[in-house]
Design an enzyme around this catalytic site. Sequence first.
Site, PDB file in Angstrom:
ATOM      1  N   LYS A  12      -9.419   2.194  -3.499  1.00 51.85           N
ATOM      2  CA  LYS A  12      -9.973   1.996  -2.327  1.00 51.85           C
ATOM      3  C   LYS A  12     -11.755   2.439  -1.908  1.00 51.85           C
ATOM      4  CE  LYS A  12      -8.915   1.649   3.033  1.00 51.85           C
ATOM      5  NZ  LYS A  12      -7.711   1.318   3.779  1.00 51.85           N
ATOM      6  N   CYS A  42      -5.276  -2.245   2.767  1.00 51.34           N
ATOM      7  CA  CYS A  42      -5.424  -2.268   3.858  1.00 51.34           C
ATOM      8  C   CYS A  42      -6.652  -3.372   4.575  1.00 51.34           C
ATOM      9  CB  CYS A  42      -5.726  -0.681   4.332  1.00 51.34           C
ATOM     10  SG  CYS A  42      -4.988  -0.555   6.495  1.00 51.34           S
ATOM     11  N   GLU A  90       1.583  -1.455  -0.205  1.00 48.68           N
ATOM     12  CA  GLU A  90       0.017  -0.173  -0.732  1.00 48.68           C
ATOM     13  C   GLU A  90       1.497   1.596  -0.322  1.00 48.68           C
ATOM     14  OE1 GLU A  90      -3.686   1.987   2.725  1.00 48.68           O
ATOM     15  OE2 GLU A  90      -2.353   0.568   3.538  1.00 48.68           O
TER      16      GLU A  90
END
Length: 529
Positions: free
Chosen positions: A350, A403, A286
Site C-alpha cells: 500500500k 482500502c 484486505e
Amino acid sequence: MERLAGKIMLGSGFGRICVAVLAGAFGALALPPIGFFAALFVSFTLLVWLIDGTTGHPEGGGWSRGWKTFIVGWLFGFGYFVAGLWWLGNALLLEADEFAWALPLAIFGLPACLAIFYGVATMLANLLWSDGWGRIAALAAAFGLMEWLRSFILTGFPWNAVGYGIMPIPIMMQTSNLIGIFGMSMLAVFVFSSPALLGTKKGLLPGLSIAATMMALHLGYGAYRLNQPPPPVTDDLTVRIVQPGIDQSVKMLNTDRTEIFNAHLRLSSLPPSPGHKRPDIIVWPETSVPFILTQNPDALAEIAKTLEDGQILLTGAVRMEDAGTGLAPRYYNSVYAIDSEGQIIGATDKVHLVPFGEYVPFEDVLRKIGINNLISLPGGFSPAVTRNPITLPSGKKLHSFICYEIIFPGDVPDDIATSAAIVNVTNDGWFGNTPGPYQHLQQARIRAVETGIPVIRAANTGISAFINPMGQIVAGLDYGQKGIIDSTLGRAATGAITTDMRQLHFWLFFFTLLVIAIIARLGLFDRKN
C-alpha cells in the site's frame, strides 16, 4: 422564489448560521446509500443566495466580505461533511475504552477541517462574484479547484467530492471518463446552483439554458456510452471473490486466528457457481491472513492444499521486512500472489496510508499525548514508494488498490491501461452497516468508469462486487453477507480516455468557467439577461 431568495440574503445571526449548516447537511442526501441527487439543487441554491447576502453589503471592504463569505462556505461544508462522514466514529467504538474520547474529533473535528476547503472555495468565488449567471461559473470553478486540492493536501482526503452527487446511477457516471471526478464537481455545482437564478432573475435565461444543456449532454453521453457494444470477455480468466463476513471485533481480538484463516479456505474451496468454470484467481479481502505469512510455512502449505493446479490466490496480508541489525522491522499493508505450490510469486504494498489508522503523523509529538493508531502494530505501517502491479504467470497485470486508495484519482498509475483489472481489497467492517461502505463502493465504481478498467472489489464484510468499465455491478454480495462470487473477467472499455487527456479536459473546463466569471465580473455580459 424572489421572496424566499430575499429572506435568505437578508438573514442574519443564528438563523443564517442554521440555514448554511442545514443546506450543506441536506446536500448529503445525494450521497450513497440514499443517492437523492436532487437534494443538491436545494443546497447550492441556498448557498448562492447566502453568498449574495454577504457580497451585497458594501460596508467593511473586500476583506470583510471575503471573510464573511468564507464563514458561509465553511458552515455549509461543515454541515455537508458531518452529515456525510459521521459514520467514521463507528471505528472508534470498537475499542471504546481506549478511543471513545476521540469520537468528537472524528464526527466534528475532521468535517471542520474539510470544511475549510469549501470556505476557501466560496471566498475565491466572492472575488469574481457578479449579479448574473457568471457567479454560478465562479462558484463552480472554485469548488472544482478546491476539490482537486483536497485530494492531495496533507496526504489528501477527497471522500464525498461534490461530483459524486451527480452520479448516482451508471448513465450519470459516464462523463467522469471525460473530465474526472473534479470536473464532475464543477459540472455538479454549476447545474445544482442554477435554480438560484430564479430568485434573482438576472442572467436567468442564459444561465438556466447553459445548465440544462450541460445536464442534457451529461445524460446523452451516458446513454451513448452505455449503448456501445460491451467489451468482449476473456474466456481464460475466471475470478472468485471471497467475502468471509468476519466481524471486525472478532478480528481485533486476535484469539481465533486459525478459525479466521480456515473460514477463508473453506469459501475458497467451494465448487464453481452455476454457469462458471473453476476460478483461475481467488481474491481475499484486505489483511485476510491473520499472521505473518512468511513466518508461517504451515499456512502456505494449507493454501497450497486448497488451491487446485494453476490457481492463484490474491490475498491482503501484513508483510514484514527486516530493516537491519538493531532496527525494528518494517510492516506493510500488502497484497500477496500465491500459487498452487504455496509459493509467493508476487507482492505489492500500500502506498497511500490512512492517517491515525495505519500511521500517526508527527508521531514523536502526538504519541506523547496519548494519540495512537487504531491498528495495534509497533510503529504502524510503512508506505511503499511506488505502486507496482502484480504480474500473473499468464503475463496479465493486475493493479491493486488497498482500502481507501481507490478514492484517489491521482494515485492511478500512468500504465493503468496495460492492466487487466484493478483489484480493490478492503475491510469496511470497521464502520459497520453505515453509509461508509456504500460510499466507498460508489467511488470504486467511478474509478472503473474513469480508467475504463474493470474493478474486482473484495471486502471482508461487504460490499464485494465485480464492476465493469461502465461502473455497472456485474455481480456482488451486499453488506453483511458471507459467501463467494464467481465471474468471468471482462476487458477494458474501448475508447477510454487516458489520465492525461482527462486532466487536460478538467483544466480546459476550469479555465472556461474562470474566463466566464471574469467577463461577468467586468460587466461585459448584457446585464438585462
